[in-house]
Enzyme design. Structure first.
Site, PDB file in Angstrom:
ATOM      1  CG  PHE A   1       1.031  -9.967   4.629  1.00 35.72           C
ATOM      2  CD1 PHE A   1       1.064 -10.295   5.977  1.00 35.72           C
ATOM      3  CD2 PHE A   1       0.820 -10.989   3.712  1.00 35.72           C
ATOM      4  CE1 PHE A   1       0.895 -11.605   6.401  1.00 35.72           C
ATOM      5  CE2 PHE A   1       0.650 -12.299   4.130  1.00 35.72           C
ATOM      6  CZ  PHE A   1       0.688 -12.610   5.492  1.00 35.72           C
ATOM      7  CB  CYS A   2       0.120  -3.102   4.290  1.00 38.49           C
ATOM      8  SG  CYS A   2      -0.344  -2.615   5.963  1.00 38.49           S
ATOM      9  CB  ALA A   3       0.244  -6.398  -0.188  1.00 37.03           C
TER      10      ALA A   3
ATOM     11  CG  HIS B   1      -1.970  -1.068   1.149  1.00 34.30           C
ATOM     12  ND1 HIS B   1      -2.801  -1.354   2.200  1.00 34.30           N
ATOM     13  CD2 HIS B   1      -2.312  -1.945   0.166  1.00 34.30           C
ATOM     14  CE1 HIS B   1      -3.607  -2.354   1.887  1.00 34.30           C
ATOM     15  NE2 HIS B   1      -3.314  -2.730   0.652  1.00 34.30           N
TER      16      HIS B   1
END
Length: 455
Positions: A375-377, A129
């Site tokens: 995982f901020c993805a 992100h």
């Protein structure tokens, strides 16, 4: 060999000394265990060498670029020397700038604020992100996840060839995935970008701690990384590369340090002449300790030798994958295939387990720290798990009870400071949990799976 006796043979060299290697944590089943920090992809433990360098400097702390006193001058020299050290670590070109920031996220937001008018940004859905979200004032084209390095280059070439109108463009790409650890074809993507008149910024947050990064050799326009993933303890990051867009943009932050001259106008307004160099985007009192820590980490990794560090890390990657190959319930996630080159980052799911439940059991019963979630993805993880990459998800675990399926994964990551014993314990714990189940009861609390201590 049984799950209880699985072992990892000694790797090719000793790990680098890091802070926390002697920390013990309580186990819910009783007793304590040395903490196995296997979440390097989030924040790597600080190298002992870095901590010692910071401690040695701390008594001499002074304001940077602000004073005539000895400590101020010493701190200013230290700060600017750190800039030169980072430039050398990244093999920057002679006219490149190194700007100190707070993190990779901060670096990419700085670059986003410096984009020329009507710039078009191309970014793969596979990005963290920090690289996916900063481009709010640009025209953004989000590209589908490729299934091979060649497909990544072909996808980018098609997108760049079809852009209209033809104007400024920027490609943002990771060097190594924070989800799968896979290495991306950065040099080939840079060539494709430049062939179509675009520039490229490399998110090296997961690459720089594991592999040498040469701005000149990769031919990228900018590179961004975070100190806290590079074995430095403080909130600092780097944006390094071409100066022209940064020089032409308004300062990222307005204030002292960024301004060269300030004067009052007769109408009551203020005229400002901004600095042209890196100081233009470093307003306020710089984080000199953070910059010094990053430079120390750069020196430590260079002196240790990336060839040796890479060889050791690849041994550990193979150890995890090979020793879990006979556990059919464990499925590793990848874009480019199981044999794709990667850094020490592996994400997986376990059949029949909620990922938050599994990660909680690793921590509570074995003293092993991993990461679970998206995982901020989010788009990438959802693509890899076969769910809708366009659906929204939270950055932690969804409200799924222990044992229920969850649309997230588990990530184990390691690096230069990981002892072989931590990997051995992780492999053994995974096999035991799959075979025997958890020894403790767990419950969901605030979206997290935690040990149930109410009994």
């Amino acid at each position: 060999m049984s799950a209880s006796t699985v072992a990892v043979a000694p790797s090719v060299c000793a790990p680098l000394p890091v802070l926390g290697r002697d920390v013990t944590v309580p186990l819910v089943t009783g007793g304590e265990a040395p903490y196995a920090a296997l979440d390097y992809a989030a924040s790597a433990p600080a190298l002992q060498r870095v901590w010692d360098d910071v401690a040695a400097y701390a008594p001499y702390y002074g304001s940077v670029h602000r004073g005539a006193g000895y400590l101020s001058q010493l701190s200013t020299d230290l700060f600017e020397n750190a800039r030169r050290t980072v430039a050398g670590f990244l093999d920057c070109r002679e006219d490149d700038q190194v700007v100190f920031t707070r993190s990779t996220t901060d670096s990419l937001n700085l670059l986003a604020a410096a984009l020329p008018a009507d710039c078009q940004v191309f970014v793969f859905e596979t990005e963290h992100h920090a690289a996916l979200l900063p481009w709010r004032n640009a025209r953004v084209t989000c590209l589908d996840a490729p299934r091979s390095p060649r497909q990544a280059v072909e996808t980018l070439e098609r997108a760049l060839a079809g852009r209209d109108p033809y104007g400024p463009a920027l490609v943002c790409v990771t060097g190594a995935s924070n989800v799968t650890g896979e290495l991306w074809p950065v040099r080939e993507l840079a060539a494709a970008a430049h062939a179509h008149g675009a520039r490229i910024v490399l998110d090296a947050a997961q690459l720089a701690p594991h592999h040498p990064v040469s701005v000149a050799d990769l031919d990228v326009d900018w590179v961004a990384f975070s100190g806290h993933k590079l074995y430095a303890p403080f909130g600092s990051g780097v944006l390094a590369g071409r100066a022209d867009w940064l020089r032409a943009a308004e300062p990222y932050l307005a204030g002292g340090g960024a301004s060269r001259k300030v004067s009052r106008r007769a109408d009551g307004g203020v005229d400002v002449e901004w600095h042209d160099g890196a100081a233009r985007h470093e307003a306020g009192s710089p984080n000199v300790i953070g910059a010094h820590a990053v430079a120390s980490a750069c020196k430590a990794l260079t002196e240790a030798g990336f060839d040796t560090l890479v060889a050791r890390e690849q041994y550990l990657v193979r150890a995890v994958r090979d020793r879990l190959a006979d556990v059919p319930q464990v499925r590793f996630l990848s874009l480019f295939g199981d044999d794709a080159p990667r850094v020490g980052v592996l994400s997986f799911v376990v059949e029949g387990w909620n990922s938050s439940h599994f990660a909680a059991a690793l921590s509570a019963e074995y003293g092993i720290g991993v990461r679970d979630g998206l995982f901020c993805a989010h788009p990438l993880v959802r693509t890899l798990l076969g769910s809708d990459p366009q659906s929204q998800g939270e950055c932690g675990s969804p409200e799924a009870a222990p044992g229920e399926k969850s649309l997230n994964a588990i990530r184990v990551s390691f690096g230069a400071g990981t002892p072989d014993e931590h990997v051995e314990r992780f492999v053994r714990a995974v096999k035991e949990l799959v075979t025997d189940g958890a020894k403790w009861n767990y419950r969901t609390e605030d979206g997290r799976c935690v040990p149930d201590t109410s009994a």
